[in-house]
Design an enzyme around this catalytic site. Structure first.
Site, PDB file in Angstrom:
ATOM      1  N   ARG A  41       0.638  -1.289  -0.126  1.00 20.49           N
ATOM      2  CA  ARG A  41       0.014  -0.059  -0.018  1.00 20.49           C
ATOM      3  C   ARG A  41       0.937   1.524   0.075  1.00 20.49           C
ATOM      4  O   ARG A  41       0.434   2.221  -0.577  1.00 20.49           O
ATOM      5  CB  ARG A  41      -0.873   0.149   1.309  1.00 20.49           C
ATOM      6  CG  ARG A  41      -2.012   1.031   1.130  1.00 20.49           C
ATOM      7  CD  ARG A  41      -3.209   0.768   2.037  1.00 20.49           C
ATOM      8  NE  ARG A  41      -4.284   1.736   2.085  1.00 20.49           N
ATOM      9  CZ  ARG A  41      -4.437   2.893   2.769  1.00 20.49           C
ATOM     10  NH1 ARG A  41      -3.447   2.964   3.869  1.00 20.49           N
ATOM     11  NH2 ARG A  41      -5.401   3.313   2.819  1.00 20.49           N
ATOM     12  N   ILE A  67      -7.658   7.401  -1.475  1.00 20.22           N
ATOM     13  CA  ILE A  67      -7.341   5.911  -1.477  1.00 20.22           C
ATOM     14  C   ILE A  67      -8.478   5.591  -0.358  1.00 20.22           C
ATOM     15  O   ILE A  67      -8.343   5.935   0.835  1.00 20.22           O
ATOM     16  CB  ILE A  67      -6.001   5.621  -1.299  1.00 20.22           C
ATOM     17  CG1 ILE A  67      -5.924   4.039  -1.179  1.00 20.22           C
ATOM     18  CG2 ILE A  67      -5.452   6.247  -0.088  1.00 20.22           C
ATOM     19  CD1 ILE A  67      -4.608   3.512  -1.383  1.00 20.22           C
ATOM     20  N   SER A  68      -9.295   4.524  -0.551  1.00 19.37           N
ATOM     21  CA  SER A  68     -10.249   4.047   0.568  1.00 19.37           C
ATOM     22  C   SER A  68      -9.514   3.288   1.702  1.00 19.37           C
ATOM     23  O   SER A  68      -8.272   3.028   1.639  1.00 19.37           O
ATOM     24  CB  SER A  68     -11.058   3.120   0.341  1.00 19.37           C
ATOM     25  OG  SER A  68     -11.925   3.580  -1.006  1.00 19.37           O
ATOM     26  N   THR A  69     -10.001   3.385   3.001  1.00 20.19           N
ATOM     27  CA  THR A  69      -9.245   2.941   4.182  1.00 20.19           C
ATOM     28  C   THR A  69      -9.026   1.361   3.826  1.00 20.19           C
ATOM     29  O   THR A  69      -9.780   0.550   3.103  1.00 20.19           O
ATOM     30  CB  THR A  69     -10.095   2.910   5.472  1.00 20.19           C
ATOM     31  OG1 THR A  69     -11.148   1.977   5.468  1.00 20.19           O
ATOM     32  CG2 THR A  69     -10.703   4.388   5.746  1.00 20.19           C
TER      33      THR A  69
END
Ligand code: SAM
Length: 218
Positions: A41, A67-69
């Site tokens: 990530r 960017i999503s969790t």
């Protein structure tokens, strides 16, 4: 975003901790957890913000998007019940992190993004990282008819309603995962297509996504 980073002990260790955190938050699917444990990530962050990459937080990726969790990515992915070879449409490519998680699970991913800068960046970066997907630029609120039908469809932005087109583009037995609500909060919804006319809908937890912007959206 930077692909010049190495993926060393420090990063792998941080990823392991993240996987443990996601387990405590209720992610149970071992395959999904393994996929989260594999995708670097930190490659999706500028090196100045590396220390944010393995926290369970959303983060700006430019163009007003995020960017999503990791929890959100794991949660949506778990709901898709991916089998190797599944043909998946992802609406909202964004950073491409979710795309990589789906690919790790063996999905064939078709992903569409409306923001040209994000599309250009991600369509270049993922293959450099060794992740192959089909990238499309455009409004995914109507799905992507040209390559339909799909086994699974995931929407990574908040929609006001479930677009009819997405249901049409699902195979029978297929699953749609979509956050639906207002522009601040949405409920995660899964829809299983039982036949051309019958669907089973389940309403789940509350999330906060950026809006799905388009013809069949905001
Ligand atoms: N899973 C992605 C990630 O982790 O980077 C999520 C990205 S963000 C939460 C949602 C993305 O959906 C944004 O990049 C936004 O531009 C995109 N988007 C919004 N409306 C869209 C539409 N109608 N068609 C395609 N993409 C859309």
């Amino acid at each position: 975003m930077n692909t010049n980073f190495t993926d060393g002990y420090r990063e792998k260790g941080a990823r392991k901790k993240l996987v443990e955190e996601l387990k405590t938050k209720g992610i149970e699917d071992e395959k999904v957890l393994a996929a989260i444990g594999k995708v670097p990530r930190h490659f999706f962050f500028h090196e100045n913000f590396w220390n944010q990459a393995y926290k369970d937080i959303a983060f700006p990726i430019g163009e007003g998007q995020t960017i999503s969790t990791p929890f959100t990515v794991a949660y949506q992915t778990q709901l898709l019940h991916i089998h190797k070879g599944d043909k998946v449409l992802e609406i909202g490519t964004g950073s491409g992190y979710q795309t990589c998680v789906l690919i790790e699970l063996g999905a064939k991913v078709y992903t569409i993004e409306r923001q040209e800068k994000l599309y250009n960046h991600t369509a270049l970066m993922l293959p450099e990282m060794g992740y192959k997907a089909r990238f499309f630029l455009g409004d995914g609120s109507r799905g992507y008819e040209k390559r339909a039908p799909y086994d699974k469809i995931i929407v990574t932005a908040g929609a006001p309603t479930v677009p009819e087109e997405l249901l049409k583009q699902l195979n029978i037995g297929g699953i749609l995962v979509i956050p639906v609500g207002d522009q601040k909060l949405q409920k995660m919804i899964t829809i299983l297509k039982l036949s051309e006319t019958d669907y089973e809908k389940i309403v789940l937890d509350t999330f906060r996504f950026v809006p799905l912007v388009g013809d069949k959206a905001w």
